[in-house]
Design a protein around this motif. Structure first.
Motif, short mmCIF file in Angstrom:
data_model
loop_
_atom_site.label_atom_id
_atom_site.label_comp_id
_atom_site.label_asym_id
_atom_site.label_seq_id
_atom_site.Cartn_x
_atom_site.Cartn_y
_atom_site.Cartn_z
N THR A 167 6.23 0.01 -1.41
CA THR A 167 6.02 0.97 -2.41
C THR A 167 7.34 1.05 -3.53
O THR A 167 8.44 0.56 -2.86
CB THR A 167 5.51 2.22 -2.17
OG1 THR A 167 6.42 2.85 -1.36
CG2 THR A 167 4.22 2.07 -1.54
N GLU A 215 3.88 -5.17 2.76
CA GLU A 215 3.43 -4.41 1.71
C GLU A 215 4.41 -3.18 1.54
O GLU A 215 5.04 -2.91 2.73
CB GLU A 215 1.91 -3.63 2.05
CG GLU A 215 0.94 -4.43 1.90
CD GLU A 215 -0.44 -3.77 1.69
OE1 GLU A 215 -0.49 -2.67 1.83
OE2 GLU A 215 -1.34 -4.33 1.80
N PRO A 270 8.12 4.11 -5.25
CA PRO A 270 7.47 5.31 -5.73
C PRO A 270 7.66 5.60 -7.26
O PRO A 270 7.09 6.54 -7.85
CB PRO A 270 7.91 6.30 -4.89
CG PRO A 270 8.43 5.42 -3.59
CD PRO A 270 8.83 4.11 -4.17
N PRO A 321 4.67 -4.75 -3.80
CA PRO A 321 4.63 -3.24 -4.04
C PRO A 321 3.54 -3.24 -4.49
O PRO A 321 3.05 -2.93 -5.61
CB PRO A 321 5.66 -3.26 -5.17
CG PRO A 321 6.39 -4.52 -5.32
CD PRO A 321 5.37 -5.57 -4.55
N THR A 322 2.50 -2.68 -3.35
CA THR A 322 1.08 -2.44 -3.74
C THR A 322 0.76 -1.08 -4.76
O THR A 322 -0.29 -1.38 -5.51
CB THR A 322 0.22 -2.27 -2.53
OG1 THR A 322 0.92 -1.05 -1.54
CG2 THR A 322 -0.08 -3.53 -1.51
N ASP A 323 1.63 -0.39 -4.77
CA ASP A 323 1.39 0.74 -5.66
C ASP A 323 1.47 0.45 -7.00
O ASP A 323 0.84 0.88 -7.78
CB ASP A 323 2.33 2.23 -5.08
CG ASP A 323 3.92 1.63 -5.50
OD1 ASP A 323 4.08 0.55 -5.27
OD2 ASP A 323 4.55 2.41 -5.65
#
Lengths: 95, 484
Positions: B293, B291, B295, B259-261
Motif C-alpha cells: 500500500t 501486495e 497510504p 499497491p492495491t490501495d
C-alpha cells in the motif's frame, strides 16, 4: 472559506495578471472549486513531519569561484521587445 | 523509400551502419512522413527541413557510428539556439533562444538530427495538449481523441513514425501518460538524473526530461544520451551508474509489488483487465509478486496541485514583457506587465498562476505549500517502505485510455485526476517507465513500472522483458501503408 471576487482581484494584482471583463467572476468559481479540493490537506495533522523540497538526500556543496564567459550584451538583447543602449526600455512607473 | 512507421532508432542505426541508407535519406523519409501526416495530427509546432537535411549531410560527409544520423524530435520547451521555442505559449511566440538546453547539446554531440519542435500543453500544464496556444495534437490511433499531455506532440510524433524517438518532460505524468495514450514507451527519470539547464521551467522541484520511443531499448539509448552531470543545473547529479541496454527476457529473482490501495480509485474496466493480465505475466516470467500500500499517495493529488502551481507562479513571473517574449504596450509599466500577461497566457496557465499565488500569499504559505511539502515527505516514506520489500512497483499509467477532445478541458479537476497514478512518482522524485500492454477498444493502455531513485537500469530490464513477452505492435493500423 469563501473566496470573493475581491480576493480574486487581489491575487491577480499580486500575480501582475490583468483580468478581462467577467474573468474575475469566472476565476472565482474555478479557484473555489480547486481550492475546495486541495485544501483538505490543510487539515491534516503533520506535526513533526519535515518538508521535502528535494526528493534526494543531498548535501550542499560549493562550486569553484571561477569566471566563465557569459552570453554578452548583443545576445542578451536579441529578443528584447524594446532594447536601447545596452538596456531594456520599459514604460514609466506610475504614469 | 523507407517506411518510418514502426522503425526503431536501433534499426535505423543498423540501416545506416550497413550503408543501406544515408543519414540524409533517413532524415528525408521522416520529413516526408511529417509532410504526409502532420497536417492532420499537428504534432509539430516548428520544423526546419533545410537545417535537418544539412545536419544529416554533414554526418554523411564525416563518416558515422553509433546513433549518429538518427533523427530525434524535441518538445518545444527545450531551448534550441536560434530555433523557435514557445513552450506552447503565445507569450513566447517568436522567441529565439540564445542557448541550447543541456539535453539538446547532448543530442547534438551524439550526432542525433533534430526534425523539429513538438507541440505541448502551454508551459506543460495539462494532460491532453488542448491547452496548447497553437491548437491541439491528435492521437495517431484515433484523431478524434487526445494524445495525452503535456508532451502530446512528442508521443504522437513517435507513434506516427514522424521521429524514431523524442524528448519530453514529465512534471506530474507528462511523459508517461501520453506514451500510454499513444501506445509507445516513455521514461521519466529520477529527479536530478538529467539536467534541466535550458528547459523552460514549470515546477522546478518536479520537472524532469526523458525519452519517448517505440521500444524500451530505444528509450534506454536516448536516456543514455541525455543522462549526465551538468554543473549548470544545481539540482542535477547525473545518473549513478552507466545506462545499460536491456537484453534479458526473464524476471526471475525480482520482487514486484502491486499497491492495491491505489487501484481502489476508479480505473476503467478495460485498463484494469490489461493491468491484471500484465501483472500475471510478470509472475509467469518468474517475478515474485506481492501486495503493498501507499497510504499517503491519495493526498498526492492535492499536494501536487499546490506544489506545482506555487512553483509555476514563481517561475512564470519572468514573463513580464521586459527582456523577451510578448510585450503589450501600455502607458505605465504595471499596466504593461498586466496586459502582457493577460494576453500572453492561456486560461489554464492563468488558473495555475492564480492558485499558486494564492497558496504562497501572506497567511496561507504554511497551510498550503508548507503542508503540501510535508505530505510529500510522507509519500517519499511510503515508497521507501515499499521498496524495502520490492524491487519495483506497478500501476496502470493512467486510469483510462485516451479521451475525446472537450471531455475534460472545461473541468480542471477531472483533467487533474487523470494524473493520479503518475504524480506521486514525481513528488517522490522516482523513475517511472510506461510501456504499452495491449489495446482496450482499439486504444493503447500503459503499464507503469516504478523503482527506487536511480534504478532506471532495472526498470528498463523489467520493461524490456515484459515488452518481449507482450509483443505489442506499436503501429496505429490506420497509418499503416496500404491500409488507410
Amino acid at each position: 472559506m469563501a473566496l470573493t471576487e475581491s480576493d480574486v482581484r487581489h491575487v491577480a494584482r499580486l500575480a501582475r495578471l490583468g483580468l478581462a471583463a467577467g474573468e474575475a467572476e469566472r476565476l472565482r468559481g474555478e479557484l473555489a472549486s480547486i481550492l475546495g479540493h486541495v485544501s483538505a490537506i490543510a487539515a491534516l495533522d503533520l506535526e513533526g513531519v519535515p518538508a521535502t523540497s528535494h526528493p534526494l538526500d543531498l548535501v550542499n556543496v560549493l562550486a569553484a569561484d571561477e569566471v566563465v564567459p557569459a552570453a554578452g550584451v548583443e545576445a542578451a538583447l536579441a529578443n528584447a521587445p524594446d532594447p536601447v543602449a545596452n538596456g531594456f526600455r520599459v514604460p514609466p512607473i506610475g504614469a | 523509400m523507407i517506411d518510418t512507421l514502426g522503425l526503431t532508432a536501433e534499426r535505423a542505426a543498423a540501416l545506416l551502419d550497413a550503408r543501406e541508407v544515408t543519414a540524409e535519406e533517413l532524415a528525408g523519409a521522416y520529413l516526408a512522413q511529417i509532410e504526409r501526416h502532420d497536417g492532420e495530427l499537428h504534432a509539430f509546432l516548428h520544423t526546419h527541413p533545410e537545417q535537418t537535411l544539412e545536419a544529416a549531410r554533414a554526418i554523411d560527409a564525416r563518416g558515422r557510428s553509433g546513433l549518429q544520423g538518427v533523427p530525434v524530435g524535441l518538445k518545444d520547451l527545450l531551448s534550441t539556439r536560434g530555433v523557435p521555442t514557445t513552450a506552447g505559449s503565445r507569450i513566447l511566440e517568436g522567441f529565439l533562444p540564445i542557448i541550447d538546453a543541456d539535453v539538446v547539446e547532448s543530442c547534438r554531440e551524439a550526432g542525433l538530427v533534430s526534425v523539429g519542435k513538438l507541440n505541448m500543453d502551454e508551459f506543460a500544464m495539462g494532460s491532453s495538449t488542448e491547452h496548447s496556444a497553437f491548437g491541439p495534437t491528435r492521437n495517431p490511433w484515433d484523431p478524434r481523441l487526445v494524445p495525452g499531455g503535456s508532451s502530446g506532440g512528442s508521443a504522437a510524433a513517435v507513434a506516427a513514425g514522424m521521429a524514431p524517438f523524442s524528448l519530453g518532460t514529465d512534471t506530474g505524468g507528462s511523459i508517461r501518460q501520453p506514451a500510454a495514450f499513444c501506445g509507445i514507451v516513455g521514461l521519466k527519470p529520477t529527479y536530478g538524473a538529467v539536467s534541466r539547464y535550458g528547459v523552460v521551467a514549470f515546477a522546478s522541484s518536479l520537472d524532469q526530461v526523458g525519452p519517448f520511443a517505440l521500444t524500451v531499448r530505444d528509450a534506454a539509448l536516448l536516456y543514455s544520451v541525455i543522462a549526465r552531470d551538468d554543473p549548470r543545473d544545481s539540482t542535477n547529479v547525473g545518473p549513478r551508474e552507466p545506462v545499460s541496454l536491456p537484453s534479458g527476457t526473464s524476471l526471475a529473482g525480482l520482487r514486484i509489488g502491486v499497491p492495491t490501495d491505489q487501484l481502489a480509485a476508479g480505473v476503467d474496466p478495460g485498463v484494469r483487465a490489461l493491468f491484471d493480465d500484465t501483472v500475471a505475466l510478470c509472475a509467469a516470467l518468474g517475478a515474485e509478486l506481492g501486495e503493498t500500500t501507499l497510504p499517503h499517495a491519495s493526498d498526492g493529488l492535492a499536494a501536487y496541485y499546490l506544489i506545482a502551481p506555487s512553483e509555476a507562479s514563481a517561475n512564470l513571473a519572468r514573463y513580464d514583457g521586459v527582456r523577451y517574449g510578448l510585450r503589450v504596450d501600455a502607458p505605465d509599466v504595471h499596466a504593461m506587465y498586466e496586459e502582457t500577461r493577460r494576453r500572453g497566457f492561456g486560461a489554464e496557465v492563468k488558473r495555475r498562476i492564480m492558485i499558486g499565488t494564492y497558496a504562497l500569499s501572506a497567511g496561507y504559505f504554511d497551510a498550503y505549500y508548507g503542508q503540501a511539502q510535508r505530505v510529500r515527505t510522507l509519500i517519499c516514506r511510503d515508497f521507501a517502505a515499499a521498496f524495502e520489500r520490492f524491487d519495483a512497483l506497478v500501476l496502470p499509467t493512467a486510469p483510462s485510455t485516451a479521451f475525446a477532445f472537450g471531455d475534460k478541458v472545461d473541468d480542471p479537476l477531472a483533467m487533474y485526476a487523470n494524473d493520479v497514478f503518475t504524480l506521486p512518482v514525481n513528488l517522490a522524485g522516482l523513475p517511472g517507465l510506461s510501456i504499452p500492454c495491449g489495446l482496450s477498444d482499439g486504444m493503447p493502455v500503459g503499464f507503469q513500472l516504478i523503482g527506487p531513485a536511480f534504478s532506471e537500469n532495472r526498470l528498463l530490464e523489467i520493461g524490456h522483458a515484459l515488452e518481449q513477452a507482450i509483443g505489442f505492435d506499436a503501429r496505429p493500423p490506420r497509418l499503416s501503408r496500404g491500409v488507410a
